[in-house]
Design a protein around this motif. Sequence first.
Motif, PDB file in Angstrom:
ATOM      1  N   VAL A 280       5.865  -0.888   6.052  1.00  0.00           N
ATOM      2  CA  VAL A 280       6.383   0.079   6.727  1.00  0.00           C
ATOM      3  C   VAL A 280       5.557   0.842   7.731  1.00  0.00           C
ATOM      4  O   VAL A 280       5.993   0.851   8.877  1.00  0.00           O
ATOM      5  CB  VAL A 280       6.765   1.193   5.671  1.00  0.00           C
ATOM      6  CG1 VAL A 280       7.021   2.596   6.222  1.00  0.00           C
ATOM      7  CG2 VAL A 280       8.020   0.818   4.791  1.00  0.00           C
ATOM      8  N   LEU A 281       4.289   0.842   7.498  1.00  0.00           N
ATOM      9  CA  LEU A 281       3.066   0.988   8.498  1.00  0.00           C
ATOM     10  C   LEU A 281       3.215   0.351   9.667  1.00  0.00           C
ATOM     11  O   LEU A 281       3.116   0.709  10.843  1.00  0.00           O
ATOM     12  CB  LEU A 281       1.695   1.415   7.781  1.00  0.00           C
ATOM     13  CG  LEU A 281       0.842   2.154   8.579  1.00  0.00           C
ATOM     14  CD1 LEU A 281       1.078   3.492   9.074  1.00  0.00           C
ATOM     15  CD2 LEU A 281      -0.550   1.962   7.892  1.00  0.00           C
ATOM     16  N   ILE A 282       3.436  -1.008   9.636  1.00  0.00           N
ATOM     17  CA  ILE A 282       3.571  -1.911  10.708  1.00  0.00           C
ATOM     18  C   ILE A 282       4.728  -1.759  11.501  1.00  0.00           C
ATOM     19  O   ILE A 282       4.700  -1.723  12.654  1.00  0.00           O
ATOM     20  CB  ILE A 282       3.256  -3.267  10.251  1.00  0.00           C
ATOM     21  CG1 ILE A 282       1.885  -3.793   9.807  1.00  0.00           C
ATOM     22  CG2 ILE A 282       3.947  -4.288  11.477  1.00  0.00           C
ATOM     23  CD1 ILE A 282       1.612  -4.966   9.174  1.00  0.00           C
ATOM     24  N   MET A 283       5.765  -1.566  10.696  1.00  0.00           N
ATOM     25  CA  MET A 283       7.234  -1.203  11.339  1.00  0.00           C
ATOM     26  C   MET A 283       7.128   0.085  11.993  1.00  0.00           C
ATOM     27  O   MET A 283       7.549   0.244  13.205  1.00  0.00           O
ATOM     28  CB  MET A 283       8.277  -1.228  10.202  1.00  0.00           C
ATOM     29  CG  MET A 283       8.328  -2.568   9.892  1.00  0.00           C
ATOM     30  SD  MET A 283       9.880  -2.929   8.482  1.00  0.00           S
ATOM     31  CE  MET A 283      10.567  -1.246   8.285  1.00  0.00           C
ATOM     32  N   ASN A 284       6.442   1.127  11.651  1.00  0.00           N
ATOM     33  CA  ASN A 284       6.491   2.357  12.309  1.00  0.00           C
ATOM     34  C   ASN A 284       5.433   2.167  13.354  1.00  0.00           C
ATOM     35  O   ASN A 284       5.683   3.248  14.462  1.00  0.00           O
ATOM     36  CB  ASN A 284       6.246   3.477  11.206  1.00  0.00           C
ATOM     37  CG  ASN A 284       7.248   3.834  10.629  1.00  0.00           C
ATOM     38  OD1 ASN A 284       8.443   3.521  10.834  1.00  0.00           O
ATOM     39  ND2 ASN A 284       6.876   4.384   9.167  1.00  0.00           N
ATOM     40  N   SER A 285       4.301   1.538  13.428  1.00  0.00           N
ATOM     41  CA  SER A 285       3.426   1.652  14.526  1.00  0.00           C
ATOM     42  C   SER A 285       4.057   1.015  15.788  1.00  0.00           C
ATOM     43  O   SER A 285       3.372   1.184  16.766  1.00  0.00           O
ATOM     44  CB  SER A 285       2.307   0.627  13.981  1.00  0.00           C
ATOM     45  OG  SER A 285       2.519  -0.735  13.980  1.00  0.00           O
TER      46      SER A 285
ATOM     47  N   ALA B   4      -2.825  -0.531  17.807  1.00  0.00           N
ATOM     48  CA  ALA B   4      -3.649  -1.734  17.498  1.00  0.00           C
ATOM     49  C   ALA B   4      -4.334  -1.054  16.348  1.00  0.00           C
ATOM     50  O   ALA B   4      -4.577  -1.919  15.329  1.00  0.00           O
ATOM     51  CB  ALA B   4      -4.532  -2.340  18.463  1.00  0.00           C
ATOM     52  N   ALA B   5      -5.012   0.132  16.434  1.00  0.00           N
ATOM     53  CA  ALA B   5      -5.729   0.514  15.302  1.00  0.00           C
ATOM     54  C   ALA B   5      -4.653   0.761  13.936  1.00  0.00           C
ATOM     55  O   ALA B   5      -5.176   0.289  12.982  1.00  0.00           O
ATOM     56  CB  ALA B   5      -6.347   1.827  15.562  1.00  0.00           C
ATOM     57  N   VAL B   6      -3.516   1.264  14.069  1.00  0.00           N
ATOM     58  CA  VAL B   6      -2.676   1.360  12.975  1.00  0.00           C
ATOM     59  C   VAL B   6      -2.344   0.204  12.357  1.00  0.00           C
ATOM     60  O   VAL B   6      -2.243  -0.262  11.298  1.00  0.00           O
ATOM     61  CB  VAL B   6      -1.547   2.437  13.456  1.00  0.00           C
ATOM     62  CG1 VAL B   6      -0.502   2.577  12.248  1.00  0.00           C
ATOM     63  CG2 VAL B   6      -1.977   3.656  13.893  1.00  0.00           C
ATOM     64  N   HIS B   7      -1.976  -0.875  13.367  1.00  0.00           N
ATOM     65  CA  HIS B   7      -1.668  -2.183  13.043  1.00  0.00           C
ATOM     66  C   HIS B   7      -2.697  -2.968  12.144  1.00  0.00           C
ATOM     67  O   HIS B   7      -2.640  -3.544  11.113  1.00  0.00           O
ATOM     68  CB  HIS B   7      -1.206  -3.004  14.330  1.00  0.00           C
ATOM     69  CG  HIS B   7      -0.350  -4.335  13.775  1.00  0.00           C
ATOM     70  ND1 HIS B   7      -1.092  -5.570  13.574  1.00  0.00           N
ATOM     71  CD2 HIS B   7       0.809  -4.568  13.653  1.00  0.00           C
ATOM     72  CE1 HIS B   7      -0.084  -6.463  13.119  1.00  0.00           C
ATOM     73  NE2 HIS B   7       0.943  -5.950  13.451  1.00  0.00           N
ATOM     74  N   GLY B   8      -3.877  -2.699  12.654  1.00  0.00           N
ATOM     75  CA  GLY B   8      -5.030  -3.278  11.786  1.00  0.00           C
ATOM     76  C   GLY B   8      -5.512  -2.553  10.725  1.00  0.00           C
ATOM     77  O   GLY B   8      -5.538  -3.338   9.576  1.00  0.00           O
ATOM     78  N   ALA B   9      -5.057  -1.491  10.369  1.00  0.00           N
ATOM     79  CA  ALA B   9      -5.170  -0.732   9.122  1.00  0.00           C
ATOM     80  C   ALA B   9      -4.278  -1.181   8.304  1.00  0.00           C
ATOM     81  O   ALA B   9      -4.321  -1.400   6.947  1.00  0.00           O
ATOM     82  CB  ALA B   9      -5.196   0.693   9.247  1.00  0.00           C
ATOM     83  N   ALA B  10      -2.888  -1.289   8.777  1.00  0.00           N
ATOM     84  CA  ALA B  10      -1.812  -1.787   7.725  1.00  0.00           C
ATOM     85  C   ALA B  10      -2.089  -3.154   7.309  1.00  0.00           C
ATOM     86  O   ALA B  10      -1.736  -3.652   6.466  1.00  0.00           O
ATOM     87  CB  ALA B  10      -0.493  -1.708   8.676  1.00  0.00           C
TER      88      ALA B  10
END
Length: 93
Positions: free
Chosen positions: A61-66, A9-15
């Motif tokens: 890409v960040l959302i896909m990798n998260s 969730a943190a990575v998805h929020g940053a993305a």
Amino acid sequence: MSQTIIPRAAVHGAASGVIFMAFFGTLWAGIGIRGLQGWGFLWLLILSLLIGVILLIGGIVLIMNSRRLSNEMMNRDVHRWKRKNMWFGIFSV
């Protein structure tokens, strides 16, 4: 050396923030560049669009990798995130 787990969730929020700012940053840059009235207008517009597209692709890409990350957190990480969220809530009001 301690290792922390960053939740999905943190990575998805940053993305999501990167995508949001890429869109509005490009929009605001375009408005500012139009105000220059011809001082390298085309090249600056192309440069701002290129930067916006790179940021947009990076966010996607960040959302896909998260998706490969876990939402599990260690107990000490849960406590630290609760404190960070508490302080964010205090200062954002």
